[in-house]
Design an enzyme around this catalytic site. Structure first.
Site, mmCIF file in Angstrom:
data_model
loop_
_atom_site.group_PDB
_atom_site.id
_atom_site.type_symbol
_atom_site.label_atom_id
_atom_site.label_comp_id
_atom_site.label_asym_id
_atom_site.label_seq_id
_atom_site.Cartn_x
_atom_site.Cartn_y
_atom_site.Cartn_z
ATOM 1 N N TYR A 1 -2.204 12.930 5.752
ATOM 2 C CA TYR A 1 -3.454 13.618 5.402
ATOM 3 C C TYR A 1 -4.681 12.773 5.718
ATOM 4 C CZ TYR A 1 -5.252 11.266 1.166
ATOM 5 O OH TYR A 1 -5.836 10.373 0.293
ATOM 6 N N ARG A 2 -4.483 11.496 6.039
ATOM 7 C CA ARG A 2 -5.608 10.570 6.172
ATOM 8 C C ARG A 2 -5.032 9.266 6.688
ATOM 9 N NH1 ARG A 2 -8.752 9.024 0.587
ATOM 10 N NH2 ARG A 2 -10.494 7.860 1.403
ATOM 11 N N ASP B 1 -8.108 6.337 -8.129
ATOM 12 C CA ASP B 1 -7.529 5.178 -8.839
ATOM 13 C C ASP B 1 -8.558 4.082 -9.073
ATOM 14 O OD1 ASP B 1 -4.527 5.818 -8.890
ATOM 15 O OD2 ASP B 1 -5.103 6.198 -6.829
ATOM 16 N N HIS C 1 -3.706 -4.012 2.049
ATOM 17 C CA HIS C 1 -2.770 -2.895 2.167
ATOM 18 C C HIS C 1 -3.213 -1.863 3.178
ATOM 19 C CE1 HIS C 1 -5.235 0.083 0.004
ATOM 20 N NE2 HIS C 1 -5.623 -0.923 -0.720
ATOM 21 N N TYR D 1 -7.900 2.166 4.639
ATOM 22 C CA TYR D 1 -8.189 3.096 5.734
ATOM 23 C C TYR D 1 -9.208 2.523 6.726
ATOM 24 C CZ TYR D 1 -5.761 6.515 2.776
ATOM 25 O OH TYR D 1 -4.835 7.171 2.006
#
Ligand code: ADP
Length: 590
Positions: A528-529, A197, A447, A135
């Site tokens: 959502y993000r 996670d 990622h 993110y």
């Protein structure tokens, strides 16, 4: 209007497209010795020097780092995260980069820094640990912002209250820290935490970004209770019951040190408008303390894996999950994982294939067989004493037995299955970093997460899977993803793994996520993000009634932060002194 700063320097330090492709809108300012790689927009070299001198007076020289050269951008790994740039960069390492990083030593310093930033009109990007990988990590949305590293010095567990089953933490407390505290104080038999996670991020940062974990307390924001916040003008507030003074508090102490109300961590809403939500995924305040509810040890636990052999059985599986989850027979936040997510934890791509094309169905069947997995794999857990778990298990097993070929495993049945062994820990709140491994699917692996919300319905899951897989494959990537089942919806997390040192791979990753955002919006699906590069695009898709919600957010932003210094551009909210269009990031073409 915030404009000039400078374009990225000619040379990159490796990785990502050349900087000229992505011009920073903060223009061209001649660079002087000692200048950072990128100055804040509209700030001259001289002003910046004055600012950093004042900053060092406030926080101490050791707590201020000017990001002067590419060398500062060397930190690349989750275990040793960068505090000034996005380690998983899609637009070149030097695009999203801070001008300097400050690590305040306490709440009063955060307040002073905010006042200083107002005085100099310098944007500031707060973060807790900077492990927000996928993110943007610690990187600011506006290149050249001051990074505020809250976690380095403000990392105390202020309270663990056993009777009330809650903790009060500072920004730098990681999931590992809180878990270790429980273990070291022999409290694990009483209380559990909930972990995502990977356990290296902060409890507070993850919660304000509305992150999730996998025990029954998986919705972190739902389980938070009470915040202490520094507003953009430096003012300090406590939300909920925290606004009511504790009669025993010492009025001679500064507000942030005063003993809080005894119900601050027990009741979220206090009296009057409930404010906490506007400080999540937002740019209206810096959260410096937060309460979080802890789960009472349920007195027994059993994790399990159900393998679902065929790709097309996704539909049936999700139809089975819905009634069980809304009725809370599925007690925790279970996950329905695509085979390649598990396979990637167990080996890199090269260990499965020499082909550079996306893996075919036949190849995926072979991989599933090799690991004794299904094409979809459902990880859940039962909580409570044995009789409770036995009854629950009968219902869960009975329901999933309708799926032809489904198999049921407990961790002891598969001692070599590293994913099941790890989920066994994660689903009882024991943090780990084992799942970092799937990022190594490709060399120089990095990622992005594409994270749309889905109805818990077979039709929606199938449609989202088909669309996201098709787009990933068009871009030359394998589909790697998971459905994370909340109380009424699923967070569908598509893990777009790319090679961060290959400019073409970065561009394709950027293409696939921005294409999917538009595709999804056409279907009525929203994320959502997201990563800092995609925030504007996603904000634009939440456009009901001509974007009325954003106008409302804009009004609040401009009122609380008239100089637009706190995290401009975060989640698509730009203060009035920024030209939103000029800061938008172009979608790449395939
Ligand atoms: P993590 O703790 O998981 O490593 P980060 O520290 O990277 O997460 O935080 C993720 C994002 O959440 C930041 O980029 C910022 O936008 C927001 N954030 C984190 N901590 C705070 C805070 N204390 N106050 C306000 N926003 C925060």
């Amino acid at each position: 209007m915030k404009e000039p700063g400078r374009v990225a320097p000619e040379e990159t330090v490796g990785g990502g497209p050349p900087p000229s492709v992505y011009r920073k809108p903060n223009g061209d300012v001649p660079r002087e010795a000692g200048d950072p790689l990128c100055l804040p927009p509209g700030i001259s070299s001289e002003q910046f020097k004055q600012f950093t001198l004042r900053l060092a007076e406030t926080s101490g020289e050791d707590n201020v780092t000017v990001i002067t050269q590419s060398e500062e951008l060397r930190q690349e790994s989750y275990l040793e995260p960068s505090k000034c740039h996005d380690m998983f960069h899609i637009m070149g390492k030097e695009y999203f980069v801070a001008s300097a990083v400050v690590s305040p030593r306490g709440v009063d310093e955060v307040q002073t820094i905010m006042r200083l930033c107002n005085e100099f009109e310098i944007p500031v990007w707060p973060f807790s640990i900077g492990r927000n990988v996928g993110y943007g990590g610690a990187a600011p949305r506006v290149p050249g912002s001051l990074g505020m590293d809250l976690g380095r010095n403000m990392n105390k567990i202020l309270e663990v209250n056993v009777e009330g089953a809650y903790a009060l933490v500072e920004p730098g407390v990681t999931f590992f820290d809180l878990h270790n505290y429980l273990v070291e104080n022999n409290l694990r038999d009483k209380l559990w935490i909930d972990v995502p996670d990977l356990g290296g991020g902060s409890v507070l940062g993850n919660t304000v970004e509305r992150g999730v974990g996998y025990t029954p307390y998986g919705d972190h924001y739902m389980m938070h209770c009470g915040m202490e916040i520094v507003l953009p003008n430096g003012e300090l507030i406590r939300t909920g019951m925290g606004a009511l003074p504790n009669p025993k508090a010492d009025p001679n102490k500064p507000p942030h040190e005063q003993e809080p109300n005894a119900c601050w961590q027990l009741f979220n809403y206090g009296f009057g408008p409930y404010n906490d939500g506007i400080f999540t995924q937002a740019s209206l305040g810096i959260v410096v303390k937060m309460g979080i509810w802890l789960m009472v040890n349920p007195g027994g636990y059993q994790s399990y894996l159900i393998t679902i052999p065929k790709d097309e059985q996704l539909h049936q599986a999700v139809e089975i999950i819905r009634p069980l989850r809304v009725a809370m027979v599925l007690q925790n936040v279970p996950t329905l994982r695509h085979v390649l997510l598990d396979a990637a934890v167990m080996g890199d791509r090269k260990s499965y294939t020499d082909s550079s094309n996306p893996l075919t169905d036949e190849e995926m069947d072979t991989i599933a067989k090799k690991h004794n997995l299904g094409r979809w794999n459902f990880y859940g857990a039962l909580y409570g004493p044995p009789p409770v778990r036995e009854v629950m298990w009968q219902v869960v097993k009975g329901a999933f037995s309708q799926i032809e070929g489904a198999k049921f495993y407990f961790p002891e049945d598969m001692p070599d299955n590293v994913v099941l062994q790890t989920r066994h820990d994660t689903l009882q709140g024991i943090p780990s970093v084992t799942e970092l491994k799937w990022v190594d699917w490709l060399p120089n692996g990095a990622h992005l997460f594409f994270s749309p919300i889905a109805k818990v319905s077979g039709d929606d899951a199938k449609a989202q899977y088909e669309l996201t897989r098709r787009r990933c494959e068009e871009a030359g990537f394998d589909f790697i993803g998971t459905f994370v089942v909340g109380m009424r919806e699923m967070h569908h997390i598509v893990c777009i793994v790319f090679d961060r040192k290959d400019p073409d791979s970065c561009r394709r990753a950027h293409w696939v996520i921005s294409t999917l955002i538009d595709d999804a919006a056409k279907m009525g699906w929203g994320e959502y993000r997201t990563h800092i590069a995609l925030m504007d695009q996603i904000a634009d898709t939440y456009s009901f009634n001509n974007g009325a919600m954003w106008k409302f957010n804009q009004q609040i932003k401009d009122t609380l932060d008239p100089k637009g210094i706190l995290a401009p551009g975060k989640n698509g909210i730009w203060p009035k002194n920024y030209d939103r269009e000029a800061w938008k990031i172009e979608k790449p073409i395939l």
